[in-house]
Design a protein around this motif. Structure first.
Motif, PDB file in Angstrom:
ATOM      1  N   ARG A  42      -3.490  13.001   0.575  1.00  0.00           N
ATOM      2  CA  ARG A  42      -3.395  12.830   1.991  1.00  0.00           C
ATOM      3  C   ARG A  42      -4.164  14.140   2.643  1.00  0.00           C
ATOM      4  O   ARG A  42      -5.154  13.974   3.031  1.00  0.00           O
ATOM      5  N   SER A  43      -3.816  15.186   2.392  1.00  0.00           N
ATOM      6  CA  SER A  43      -4.272  16.459   3.015  1.00  0.00           C
ATOM      7  C   SER A  43      -5.495  17.054   2.204  1.00  0.00           C
ATOM      8  O   SER A  43      -6.351  17.804   2.667  1.00  0.00           O
ATOM      9  N   ARG A  44      -5.475  16.807   0.915  1.00  0.00           N
ATOM     10  CA  ARG A  44      -6.603  17.410   0.138  1.00  0.00           C
ATOM     11  C   ARG A  44      -7.046  16.074  -0.856  1.00  0.00           C
ATOM     12  O   ARG A  44      -7.652  16.385  -1.898  1.00  0.00           O
ATOM     13  N   ALA A  45      -7.599  15.171   0.076  1.00  0.00           N
ATOM     14  CA  ALA A  45      -8.365  14.190  -0.528  1.00  0.00           C
ATOM     15  C   ALA A  45      -9.780  14.762  -0.811  1.00  0.00           C
ATOM     16  O   ALA A  45     -10.151  15.397   0.022  1.00  0.00           O
ATOM     17  N   ASP A  46     -10.424  14.298  -1.881  1.00  0.00           N
ATOM     18  CA  ASP A  46     -11.696  14.516  -2.432  1.00  0.00           C
ATOM     19  C   ASP A  46     -12.465  13.213  -2.687  1.00  0.00           C
ATOM     20  O   ASP A  46     -12.138  12.195  -2.293  1.00  0.00           O
ATOM     21  N   ALA A  47     -13.783  13.499  -3.253  1.00  0.00           N
ATOM     22  CA  ALA A  47     -14.677  12.280  -3.379  1.00  0.00           C
ATOM     23  C   ALA A  47     -14.109  11.632  -4.575  1.00  0.00           C
ATOM     24  O   ALA A  47     -14.427  10.430  -4.826  1.00  0.00           O
ATOM     25  N   GLN A  48     -13.122  12.214  -5.410  1.00  0.00           N
ATOM     26  CA  GLN A  48     -12.593  11.334  -6.592  1.00  0.00           C
ATOM     27  C   GLN A  48     -11.284  10.675  -6.122  1.00  0.00           C
ATOM     28  O   GLN A  48     -10.542  10.166  -7.017  1.00  0.00           O
ATOM     29  N   SER A  49     -10.826  10.761  -4.895  1.00  0.00           N
ATOM     30  CA  SER A  49      -9.414  10.172  -4.473  1.00  0.00           C
ATOM     31  C   SER A  49      -9.799   9.291  -3.237  1.00  0.00           C
ATOM     32  O   SER A  49     -10.692   9.656  -2.512  1.00  0.00           O
ATOM     33  N   VAL A  50      -8.750   8.648  -2.865  1.00  0.00           N
ATOM     34  CA  VAL A  50      -8.800   7.811  -1.728  1.00  0.00           C
ATOM     35  C   VAL A  50      -7.772   8.499  -0.771  1.00  0.00           C
ATOM     36  O   VAL A  50      -6.668   8.747  -1.237  1.00  0.00           O
ATOM     37  N   LYS A  51      -8.201   8.675   0.445  1.00  0.00           N
ATOM     38  CA  LYS A  51      -7.096   9.282   1.558  1.00  0.00           C
ATOM     39  C   LYS A  51      -6.025   8.506   2.004  1.00  0.00           C
ATOM     40  O   LYS A  51      -6.249   7.326   2.322  1.00  0.00           O
ATOM     41  N   LEU A  52      -4.921   8.822   1.637  1.00  0.00           N
ATOM     42  CA  LEU A  52      -3.860   7.933   2.067  1.00  0.00           C
ATOM     43  C   LEU A  52      -2.443   8.747   2.471  1.00  0.00           C
ATOM     44  O   LEU A  52      -2.205   9.603   1.975  1.00  0.00           O
ATOM     45  N   ASP A  53      -1.997   8.237   3.662  1.00  0.00           N
ATOM     46  CA  ASP A  53      -0.969   8.922   4.326  1.00  0.00           C
ATOM     47  C   ASP A  53       0.381   7.991   4.151  1.00  0.00           C
ATOM     48  O   ASP A  53       0.304   6.794   4.528  1.00  0.00           O
ATOM     49  N   LEU A  54       1.285   8.185   3.163  1.00  0.00           N
ATOM     50  CA  LEU A  54       2.407   7.609   3.173  1.00  0.00           C
ATOM     51  C   LEU A  54       3.314   7.230   4.251  1.00  0.00           C
ATOM     52  O   LEU A  54       3.960   6.228   4.185  1.00  0.00           O
ATOM     53  N   LEU A  55       2.945   8.023   5.324  1.00  0.00           N
ATOM     54  CA  LEU A  55       3.685   7.708   6.714  1.00  0.00           C
ATOM     55  C   LEU A  55       3.099   6.496   7.272  1.00  0.00           C
ATOM     56  O   LEU A  55       3.787   5.800   8.333  1.00  0.00           O
ATOM     57  N   ASP A  56       2.089   6.162   6.713  1.00  0.00           N
ATOM     58  CA  ASP A  56       1.270   4.990   7.526  1.00  0.00           C
ATOM     59  C   ASP A  56       1.481   3.730   6.634  1.00  0.00           C
ATOM     60  O   ASP A  56       0.814   3.563   5.565  1.00  0.00           O
ATOM     61  N   HIS A  57       2.745   3.083   6.916  1.00  0.00           N
ATOM     62  CA  HIS A  57       2.927   1.909   5.949  1.00  0.00           C
ATOM     63  C   HIS A  57       1.994   0.690   5.855  1.00  0.00           C
ATOM     64  O   HIS A  57       1.869   0.290   4.931  1.00  0.00           O
ATOM     65  N   GLU A  58       1.514   0.498   6.954  1.00  0.00           N
ATOM     66  CA  GLU A  58       0.637  -0.823   6.838  1.00  0.00           C
ATOM     67  C   GLU A  58      -0.976  -0.120   6.058  1.00  0.00           C
ATOM     68  O   GLU A  58      -1.323  -0.954   5.314  1.00  0.00           O
ATOM     69  N   ALA A  59      -1.099   1.116   6.013  1.00  0.00           N
ATOM     70  CA  ALA A  59      -2.311   1.636   4.997  1.00  0.00           C
ATOM     71  C   ALA A  59      -1.810   1.362   3.814  1.00  0.00           C
ATOM     72  O   ALA A  59      -2.593   1.170   3.049  1.00  0.00           O
ATOM     73  N   VAL A  60      -0.657   1.801   3.295  1.00  0.00           N
ATOM     74  CA  VAL A  60      -0.069   1.834   2.166  1.00  0.00           C
ATOM     75  C   VAL A  60      -0.091   0.189   1.729  1.00  0.00           C
ATOM     76  O   VAL A  60      -0.816   0.017   0.297  1.00  0.00           O
ATOM     77  N   ARG A  61       0.343  -0.727   2.391  1.00  0.00           N
ATOM     78  CA  ARG A  61       0.407  -2.014   2.073  1.00  0.00           C
ATOM     79  C   ARG A  61      -1.019  -2.344   1.700  1.00  0.00           C
ATOM     80  O   ARG A  61      -1.447  -3.268   0.863  1.00  0.00           O
ATOM     81  N   ALA A  62      -1.963  -1.954   2.649  1.00  0.00           N
ATOM     82  CA  ALA A  62      -3.413  -2.666   2.291  1.00  0.00           C
ATOM     83  C   ALA A  62      -4.076  -1.949   1.189  1.00  0.00           C
ATOM     84  O   ALA A  62      -4.659  -2.757   0.601  1.00  0.00           O
ATOM     85  N   PHE A  63      -3.655  -0.700   1.163  1.00  0.00           N
ATOM     86  CA  PHE A  63      -4.350  -0.111  -0.027  1.00  0.00           C
ATOM     87  C   PHE A  63      -3.746  -0.949  -1.562  1.00  0.00           C
ATOM     88  O   PHE A  63      -4.559  -0.977  -2.355  1.00  0.00           O
ATOM     89  N   LEU A  64      -2.589  -1.187  -1.604  1.00  0.00           N
ATOM     90  CA  LEU A  64      -2.106  -1.606  -2.890  1.00  0.00           C
ATOM     91  C   LEU A  64      -2.482  -3.185  -2.734  1.00  0.00           C
ATOM     92  O   LEU A  64      -2.938  -3.526  -4.062  1.00  0.00           O
TER      93      LEU A  64
END
Length: 312
Positions: A42-64
């Motif tokens: 979430r706060s420490r996303a870098d080029a090797q990771s996907v930025k994802l906020d677990l409080l954003d449930h729709e973003a979590v569902r879309a990612f999975l």
């Protein structure tokens, strides 16, 4: 398996103390080329990771849904007891509600979930604790993690919880673990010009090395990949009991400093904490899963990586 036959793992919270160790272990383990590890932060996303906020449930569902992983390791949580005590709504949002969303989505995708929990689900009055012993958390953090366990297993009974005690390991900041955070006070009180440092000698802890936990998690993922899925409650713990006073003395010995330490034999934390929550690791041990690095070996190797201790 997805992604061209490779076993795909979504590592949620990959930038944290444990998440980094798990990512490193999965990337370097034998047969790593057969794994696809997708890291989120979430706060420490870098080029090797996907930025994802677990409080954003729709973003979590879309990612999975887009990733369709074979397994999901949830290493993200609000783990600071004082923060949880002062903001129980935030603790619940991260430790319960987000996990419930992940469980629901995982079940529909057929993905296995491994979620990290804590020894603080117990009150510390009757150790050692087996996985099916009755929980009795003393603080909001322990309650939120217990509620998260129940939400996960209710939403996806095939999923798994891994309870862990006090963690330490390679860090980005000294205060990332309650073990290495002691270093500053140890160095300061070794200076003759400074007063002694008071250290808790009341609560017994079982410091557990994150690279060892990463080996445990890899073993659990390998079991799932070969069709021997581990479900329900599991636990892993270091096997050396020590108080923070004991830990501080060992760190001082490694640093070769004459630290003036005073044992505090009554609890002083504003947030209540259990006295001894030793977790029984027998279920995983019986499966041949696990590794324990002796504390003195691990802490010496760890501090050698950060030679500028005097700056603490």
């Amino acid at each position: 398996m997805s992604a061209g036959g490779r076993f795909t793992v979504a590592l949620i919270g990959a930038s944290g103390l444990l998440g980094r160790a798990v990512a490193a272990e999965l990337a370097s383990a034998p047969g790593a080329e057969e794994w696809r590890i997708v890291r989120t932060a979430r706060s420490r996303a870098d080029a090797q990771s996907v930025k994802l906020d677990l409080l954003d449930h729709e973003a979590v569902r879309a990612f999975l849904r887009e990733l369709a992983p074979d397994a999901i390791v949830v290493a993200a949580a609000e783990r600071r007891p004082d923060i949880c005590e002062n903001d129980p709504a935030l603790a619940r949002a991260l430790n319960v509600e987000a996990l419930s969303v992940i469980a629901s989505e995982a079940r529909s995708l057929g993905a296995w979930v491994l979620s990290i929990s804590t020894d603080y689900v117990f009150d510390g009055a009757a150790p050692p604790y087996l996985p099916d012993d009755a929980p009795a958390p003393l603080n909001a953090y322990g309650q939120s993690k217990l509620d998260g366990e129940r939400a996960l297993l209710a939403g996806d009974p095939a999923s798994c919880v891994l309870r862990l005690p006090l963690l330490y390991g390679p860090f980005t900041e000294w205060n990332e673990s309650a073990v290495t955070s002691l270093t500053s006070a140890i160095v300061k009180c070794a200076d003759p010009a400074n007063p002694p440092a008071s250290m808790d000698a009341w609560a017994t802890r079982y410091p557990t090395f994150t690279p060892d936990v990463a080996v445990v998690i890899r073993g659990m993922l390998e079991h799932h990949a070969k069709g021997a899925t581990i479900s329900g409650i599991t636990q892993w713990s270091g096997d050396e009991p020590m108080t923070k006073f004991d830990i501080a003395r060992r760190i001082a010995r490694v640093l070769n400093v004459d630290a003036k330490l005073v044992a505090q034999r009554t609890p002083t934390d504003a947030t209540p904490r259990p006295r001894d929550c030793h977790l029984d690791s027998g279920r995983l041990e019986a499966l041949g899963i696990g590794r324990r690095t002796p504390f003195d070996v691990a802490i010496a190797g760890l501090l050698a990586r950060y030679p500028d201790v005097s700056s603490q």
